[in-house]
Scaffold this motif. Structure first.
Motif, PDB file in Angstrom:
ATOM      1  N   ARG A 596      27.715  14.548  33.790  1.00 47.48           N
ATOM      2  CA  ARG A 596      28.578  14.813  34.767  1.00 47.48           C
ATOM      3  C   ARG A 596      28.572  13.285  35.701  1.00 47.48           C
ATOM      4  N   TRP A 597      27.402  12.789  35.687  1.00 51.81           N
ATOM      5  CA  TRP A 597      27.273  11.651  36.424  1.00 51.81           C
ATOM      6  C   TRP A 597      28.425  10.578  35.844  1.00 51.81           C
ATOM      7  N   PHE A 598      28.055  10.445  34.486  1.00 51.45           N
ATOM      8  CA  PHE A 598      28.964   9.476  34.001  1.00 51.45           C
ATOM      9  C   PHE A 598      30.470   9.581  33.820  1.00 51.45           C
ATOM     10  N   LEU A 599      30.430  10.750  33.692  1.00 50.33           N
ATOM     11  CA  LEU A 599      32.015  11.409  33.799  1.00 50.33           C
ATOM     12  C   LEU A 599      32.630  10.952  35.075  1.00 50.33           C
ATOM     13  N   ALA A 600      31.906  11.322  36.133  1.00 53.72           N
ATOM     14  CA  ALA A 600      32.740  11.060  37.303  1.00 53.72           C
ATOM     15  C   ALA A 600      32.693   9.572  37.685  1.00 53.72           C
ATOM     16  N   PHE A 601      31.851   8.679  37.092  1.00 54.21           N
ATOM     17  CA  PHE A 601      32.234   7.290  37.070  1.00 54.21           C
ATOM     18  C   PHE A 601      33.137   6.655  36.323  1.00 54.21           C
ATOM     19  N   ALA A 602      33.390   7.262  35.093  1.00 56.24           N
ATOM     20  CA  ALA A 602      34.615   6.773  33.917  1.00 56.24           C
ATOM     21  C   ALA A 602      35.944   7.432  34.655  1.00 56.24           C
ATOM     22  N   LEU A 603      35.947   8.290  35.224  1.00 55.17           N
ATOM     23  CA  LEU A 603      37.116   9.046  35.806  1.00 55.17           C
ATOM     24  C   LEU A 603      37.467   8.308  36.993  1.00 55.17           C
ATOM     25  N   THR A 604      36.391   7.589  37.681  1.00 54.41           N
ATOM     26  CA  THR A 604      36.909   6.728  39.011  1.00 54.41           C
ATOM     27  C   THR A 604      37.419   5.513  38.385  1.00 54.41           C
ATOM     28  N   ARG A 605      36.680   4.966  37.353  1.00 55.98           N
ATOM     29  CA  ARG A 605      37.380   3.980  36.946  1.00 55.98           C
ATOM     30  C   ARG A 605      38.805   3.653  36.008  1.00 55.98           C
ATOM     31  N   THR A 606      39.128   4.926  35.755  1.00 56.04           N
ATOM     32  CA  THR A 606      40.506   5.227  35.206  1.00 56.04           C
ATOM     33  C   THR A 606      41.279   5.667  36.173  1.00 56.04           C
ATOM     34  N   ASP A 607      41.035   5.639  37.313  1.00 56.24           N
ATOM     35  CA  ASP A 607      41.898   6.355  38.502  1.00 56.24           C
ATOM     36  C   ASP A 607      42.198   7.789  38.244  1.00 56.24           C
ATOM     37  N   GLU A 608      41.482   8.377  37.790  1.00 56.42           N
ATOM     38  CA  GLU A 608      41.735   9.932  38.015  1.00 56.42           C
ATOM     39  C   GLU A 608      40.869  10.569  38.887  1.00 56.42           C
ATOM     40  N   TYR A 609      41.408  10.064  40.128  1.00 56.70           N
ATOM     41  CA  TYR A 609      40.640  10.786  41.482  1.00 56.70           C
ATOM     42  C   TYR A 609      40.378  12.291  41.586  1.00 56.70           C
ATOM     43  N   GLU A 610      41.198  12.735  41.366  1.00 61.21           N
ATOM     44  CA  GLU A 610      40.983  14.328  41.697  1.00 61.21           C
ATOM     45  C   GLU A 610      40.395  14.848  40.654  1.00 61.21           C
ATOM     46  N   GLU A 611      40.263  14.765  39.474  1.00 61.17           N
ATOM     47  CA  GLU A 611      39.345  15.320  38.418  1.00 61.17           C
ATOM     48  C   GLU A 611      37.932  14.709  38.837  1.00 61.17           C
ATOM     49  N   LEU A 749      33.534  -5.650  32.059  1.00 62.41           N
ATOM     50  CA  LEU A 749      33.873  -6.331  33.306  1.00 62.41           C
ATOM     51  C   LEU A 749      35.327  -5.840  33.642  1.00 62.41           C
ATOM     52  N   VAL A 750      36.229  -5.807  32.583  1.00 62.23           N
ATOM     53  CA  VAL A 750      37.622  -5.599  32.888  1.00 62.23           C
ATOM     54  C   VAL A 750      37.747  -4.230  33.379  1.00 62.23           C
ATOM     55  N   LEU A 751      37.142  -3.290  32.699  1.00 63.74           N
ATOM     56  CA  LEU A 751      36.814  -1.805  32.878  1.00 63.74           C
ATOM     57  C   LEU A 751      36.349  -1.392  34.194  1.00 63.74           C
ATOM     58  N   ASP A 752      35.631  -2.265  34.799  1.00 66.06           N
ATOM     59  CA  ASP A 752      34.763  -1.906  36.027  1.00 66.06           C
ATOM     60  C   ASP A 752      35.749  -1.804  37.174  1.00 66.06           C
ATOM     61  N   PRO A 791      46.817   5.626  31.399  1.00 64.44           N
ATOM     62  CA  PRO A 791      47.591   4.897  32.276  1.00 64.44           C
ATOM     63  C   PRO A 791      46.929   3.666  32.834  1.00 64.44           C
ATOM     64  N   SER A 792      45.919   3.812  33.263  1.00 65.93           N
ATOM     65  CA  SER A 792      45.374   2.805  34.067  1.00 65.93           C
ATOM     66  C   SER A 792      44.910   1.548  33.203  1.00 65.93           C
ATOM     67  N   VAL A 793      44.606   1.782  31.916  1.00 66.32           N
ATOM     68  CA  VAL A 793      44.347   0.580  31.044  1.00 66.32           C
ATOM     69  C   VAL A 793      45.780  -0.086  30.628  1.00 66.32           C
ATOM     70  N   LEU A 794      46.883   0.677  30.678  1.00 68.47           N
ATOM     71  CA  LEU A 794      48.012  -0.091  30.320  1.00 68.47           C
ATOM     72  C   LEU A 794      48.684  -0.785  31.499  1.00 68.47           C
ATOM     73  N   ALA A 795      48.390  -0.248  32.775  1.00 67.37           N
ATOM     74  CA  ALA A 795      48.684  -1.044  33.833  1.00 67.37           C
ATOM     75  C   ALA A 795      47.688  -2.467  33.988  1.00 67.37           C
ATOM     76  N   VAL A 796      46.542  -2.280  33.647  1.00 72.28           N
ATOM     77  CA  VAL A 796      45.740  -3.622  33.885  1.00 72.28           C
ATOM     78  C   VAL A 796      46.214  -4.512  32.622  1.00 72.28           C
ATOM     79  N   ALA A 797      46.582  -4.172  31.419  1.00 69.46           N
ATOM     80  CA  ALA A 797      46.867  -4.973  30.489  1.00 69.46           C
ATOM     81  C   ALA A 797      48.163  -5.648  30.816  1.00 69.46           C
ATOM     82  N   LEU A 798      49.165  -4.700  31.167  1.00 71.05           N
ATOM     83  CA  LEU A 798      50.369  -5.257  31.692  1.00 71.05           C
ATOM     84  C   LEU A 798      50.504  -6.542  32.974  1.00 71.05           C
ATOM     85  N   HIS A 799      49.565  -6.225  33.857  1.00 73.56           N
ATOM     86  CA  HIS A 799      49.315  -7.032  34.932  1.00 73.56           C
ATOM     87  C   HIS A 799      48.816  -8.392  34.669  1.00 73.56           C
TER      88      HIS A 799
END
Length: 949
Positions: A596-611, A749-752, A791-799
């Motif tokens: 759960r700890w690491f899922l919370a961090f991963a979801l935050t980094r992928t902009d899935e704030y509600e989950e 670094l990019v995913l952080d 979606p967050s990865v797609l936005a980062v790559a496009l930007h």
């Protein structure tokens, strides 16, 4: 003790009553007619002090004051006597105090003055202790009030309630005469002080903010303000209070200074002054109530009513009178299923009233009674731990079993029981190892990791000196103790030592059933220290689910998810963590690698704030979540990066402070994440010195010994962003030199941070390093290829690609794809820059305005200042000041910009250097410096450096 501690304390906690009186003063002024306020309060509640304050307010507002307030029993201890006599005070001169020469004579004096006064001036008549006045005087007062009802007079009449020694009926008769003939209104009840009001009253008496133990004593006698004042001033006189670091505390070594809980479920001792005060109050209780309370004190707090009934040998109905009296006197409070003493100090006084030999007999009786109950072992253990002696085999067995049963629900008490039981066992007893394991797990749960590790090592070393051969059970217990120690070491952040301890535990169990905790810790620690075999071992565990318990499989899936994340398969990693969480149904043991700890961090980094928020809410219940435990601190360290990603800097900072242990227990293994949040918050606010301090703490306390550390890349990113802010883009690129050489490090670094890739491209282009910009673009393209549903990865790559290629439309599309508000603001700023390159100034200004507004809303003061500077260069000026109520001097009086200037100048920068970092002119820096010097009362940069230090 402050020099003025004997003066009259300031009125505390009576703001509603004073507001009511002030409103009625205004009402009398506007209506030009009389009104009566009735102030009924028990002696000591502060009615006389309230009258003093009321006449002061009235005098300052132009009222003539006719006062008859007492300086007698209700006045605060130590108050200076006031001039004798009841007399009118001209407007503005009402603060000389009040005195009561007798209630009846005060009424007569007021009546004579008002009768002779022909002027229709506004007046307040304050009369105290009317319950002491005779019926003729009260009747005359009633007639006078009615006769003068057409004049603008506020009558403030104070008296004690029914039940005092003085007769009450004449007061009630007088009041009945007034009602219906002119407006009569009761003043709000003067109840006991609480919260901040009580804290400030104690501070008034000691000269400093009270510590928790002192405040607990004050709360325990908080029937009236006078009682609190008498107690605290008495403690000061007895030398039981000292002031340390601006906090008034009970004197070290004094009876009450021991922290609550120093014993096993026993309140701390209390000072003699407090004990005497409480005992005096207890003497007025009935005999049956006192007997019940003393037995309840032996049972503990809270206690079950049925237990008290059994100890008394009475039917439950026999408790009603005693419990009612104790509750009405404020000694007991009722819970849903039990009763408790109002405060530990009260409990302590009652416990001390039971002679020790009798107390021991009662505890043994209680233990025998409790053992017949379903949950009786734990509660019996809490009684026997106070009286057990070496050699009491049966009692020690109960204490040991009780500590084990309490491990999940109350780890602090479990640790106390286990360690006390160990003290009662002679050295060399195998049972000590099993008790040590319980204590180590308990200390780990409450966050006392150093003590857990120390106890485990000492016990293992002691067992090693036992003669061989060891019993098989002892060998298994030692292996289990090593496994528990390895968990504590991993949570402490020492992955290398954790791996070694777990390996020793597994080696001792080779060929048998291996301890799940040791397997998980060894697997996790191996991965964190760069052991390439860890991933393969995790794969084998996942491939043979029937051969491993669920907890081990969850650990293997978590390690597998880590590997997927580092390989850039973000969606797969999140999926694996979700599966691990679904499989993890909780464990009685402490989990050092909770998915759960690491899922919370991963979801935050992928902009899935509600989950992410939902996962955080489910994380704490996987372990004991009581106050003062590691589990209680977990939500904060998980929420800190979530708040930061959502742009809530204040909440992120508050959570991160909890996450680094500033306010209690914390998880050191996760603390680097919280320090990174603090540093990033400071950097976004433009507090460069503070950000640097946080990074220094991070380097000192959490050195990066392994290239596989999960915090290595974000730490370097922050250092690079700090270098860019304080120097230039080339300096930032140099900080990241080791990142460019490792594809895995650059992916991390990019995913952080969703804004990190575009920032790297921006800096690389500014530093004329197009190869680095392309390397970042290639990395984001690799991530996009493997994460087409994220979606967050797609936005980062496009930007990143659009910025590198100068594609303004693509940058605008990236801004619309981003969910991260910081990345959205950065995309608007980047879009504006590209529009300017194409000569489209009008649209660029609109985008810059949008970026500046976004940064400002998020609290990114430095980013907003940078955009504002770009607008100024385009001939556009935007107002950016805001009004905030601040002190007139001192550090807190500085504005946000002034603080940033002060920090930079105190750090040794010139005006020109500070101006470049804040995107303002050197002239503006000079102006701010002059304001800073004035507000801080200093005259030079050297003084500013000393002040800031």
């Amino acid at each position: 003790m402050s020099p003025n501690s004997r003066s009259l304390p300031q009125v505390r906690g009576r703001e509603p009553q004073l507001a009511q009186i002030s409103a009625n003063l205004r009402s009398v002024t506007s209506a030009r007619r009389s009104k009566v306020l009735l102030l009924e309060a028990a002696p000591g509640a502060g009615k006389t002090r309230l009258l003093r304050e009321a006449v002061g307010i009235a005098g300052r507002n132009g009222f003539t004051v006719v006062d008859g307030a007492s300086a007698g029993p209700d006045a605060a201890p130590g108050a200076a006597p006031a001039p004798v006599g009841t007399r009118p005070h001209p407007p503005g001169a009402a603060e000389g105090g009040c005195h009561d020469p007798g209630a009846s004579s005060a009424i007569e004096t007021a009546r004579a003055w008002l009768r002779d006064d022909a002027e229709r001036v506004r007046a307040i008549v304050a009369l105290d202790d009317l319950h002491l006045a005779g019926l003729p005087a009260l009747t005359a007062l009633c007639d006078l009030i009615v006769a003068l009802s057409a004049r603008p007079i506020l009558w403030l009449l104070a008296f004690a309630p029914d039940g005092d020694a003085a007769p009450y009926e004449p007061v009630k008769s007088c009041l009945r005469e007034l009602r219906g003939r002119l407006p009569v209104e009761p003043v709000r009840e003067l109840g006991p002080l609480s919260g901040d009001a009580l804290t400030r009253l104690v501070a008034d008496c000691t000269g400093a903010v009270p510590g928790p133990a002192l405040l607990a004593l004050a709360e325990s006698v908080n029937s009236t303000p006078r009682t609190v004042i008498e107690l605290v001033r008495g403690l000061v006189e007895d030398g039981d209070i000292c002031v340390v670091d601006g906090t008034s505390r009970l004197q070290p070594g004094s009876p009450g200074s021991a922290p609550a809980g120093a014993g096993v479920c026993t309140p701390a001792l209390v000072p003699k002054r407090f004990s005497a005060l409480v005992q005096k109050d207890l003497r007025s209780l009935s005999g049956p109530t006192m007997k019940a309370l003393r037995l309840a004190a032996v049972l503990g707090s809270p206690f079950a009513p049925e237990d008290l009934s059994a100890m008394l040998g009475e039917a439950p109905v026999g408790l009603l009178t005693a419990v009612d009296e104790a509750v009405n006197r404020g000694l007991l409070v009722c819970g849903e299923h039990d009763l408790a003493f109002r405060g530990e100090p009260i409990w302590r006084v009652l416990l001390d009233s039971v002679p020790p030999p009798v107390c021991a007999l009662l505890r043994r009786q209680a233990a025998e009674m409790l053992l017949s109950r379903p949950d009786g072992v734990e509660r019996a253990a809490l009684q026997l731990v106070h009286i057990a002696q070496p050699g009491d085999v049966a009692e020690l067995r109960i204490i040991a079993e009780g500590s084990q049963r309490l491990l999940a629900a109350d780890p602090s008490t479990a640790a106390s029981l286990a360690t006390r039981c160990m003290e009662l066992l002679p050295p060399g007893q195998p049972e000590r190892v099993r008790l040590a394991k319980t204590a180590v797990e308990a200390f780990t749960r409450v966050g006392d990791l150093d003590r857990a590790i120390s106890l485990a090592k000492d016990t293992i070393d002691g067992a090693a000196r036992l003669p061989a051969p060891w019993p098989a059970a002892l060998a298994g217990d030692i292996a289990a103790l090593r496994a528990s120690m390895s968990t504590a070491l991993l949570l402490l952040g020492n992955a290398r030592m954790a791996r070694r301890a777990a390996a020793d535990a597994l080696a001792a169990q080779k060929g048998g059933v291996q301890h799940s905790g040791a397997v998980i810790t060894h697997l996790a620690a191996s991965y964190l220290t760069g052991d390439s075999t860890a991933v393969e071992r995790a794969r084998k565990i996942r491939g043979a689910p029937d051969r491993h318990p669920p907890a081990v499989r969850v650990g293997a899936m978590t390690v597998h998810a880590f590997d997927q994340w580092c390989d850039g398969r973000v969606g797969d990693a999140v999926g694996s963590l979700r599966q691990a969480v679904a499989l993890d149904h909780g464990s009685e043991e402490v989990q050092p690698f909770d998915p759960r700890w690491f899922l919370a961090f991963a979801l935050t980094r992928t902009d899935e704030y509600e989950e992410a928020e939902a996962v955080v809410q489910s994380a704490a219940p996987t372990a004991a979540a009581g106050a003062g435990t590691l589990a209680a601190a977990l939500p904060a360290v998980l929420r800190a990066p979530l708040h930061l990603a959502q742009g809530r800097l204040d909440e992120a900072e508050e959570a991160a402070r909890v996450g680094v242990g500033m306010d209690g227990p914390y998880v050191p293994m996760l603390a680097p994440q919280a320090w990174l949040v603090l540093a990033r918050v400071a950097l976004r606010r433009g507090a460069f010195t503070q950000a640097g301090d946080y990074l220094k703490i991070l380097d000192k306390d959490f050195p990066q010994r392994d290239a596989s550390s999960p915090w290595r890349a974000p730490r370097l990113l922050l250092k690079a962003q700090s270098a860019e802010a304080q120097a230039d883009s080339r300096a930032a690129m140099e900080v990241l030199a080791e990142i460019w050489a490792q594809a895995g490090a650059l992916r991390e670094l990019v995913l952080d941070d969703p804004a990190a890739a575009a920032w790297c491209v921006r800096c690389a282009l500014a530093a004329d390093m197009p190869d680095i910009a392309q390397l970042v673009v290639d990395t984001t393209e690799h991530l996009r290829t493997h994460n087409r549903r994220v979606p967050s990865v797609l936005a980062v790559a496009l930007h990143a690609r659009a910025l590198a290629e100068g594609d303004a439309d693509a940058v605008a599309r990236a801004g619309r794809l981003h969910r991260n508000p910081w990345a959205q603001a950065a995309a608007a700023e980047d879009h504006a820059g590209l529009l300017l390159d194409h000569g489209d100034h009008e649209r660029a200004i609109g985008e810059l305005d949008r970026a500046m507004s976004a940064y400002g809303t998020l609290g990114g003061e430095r980013d907003a200042a940078r955009v504002r500077a770009r607008l100024r260069r385009l001939g556009v000026r935007r107002r950016h000041w805001t009004h905030a109520k601040r002190p007139v001097s001192g550090w807190e009086s500085l504005t946000k910009t002034e603080r940033m200037v002060a920090e930079l100048v105190a750090g040794g920068l010139t005006n020109q250097q500070a101006a470049r970092r804040l995107f303002i002119s050197p002239h503006t820096v000079g102006f701010h410096l002059r304001q800073i010097y004035r507000k801080l009362g200093i005259r030079s940069r050297t003084a500013l450096i000393r002040f800031r230090a």
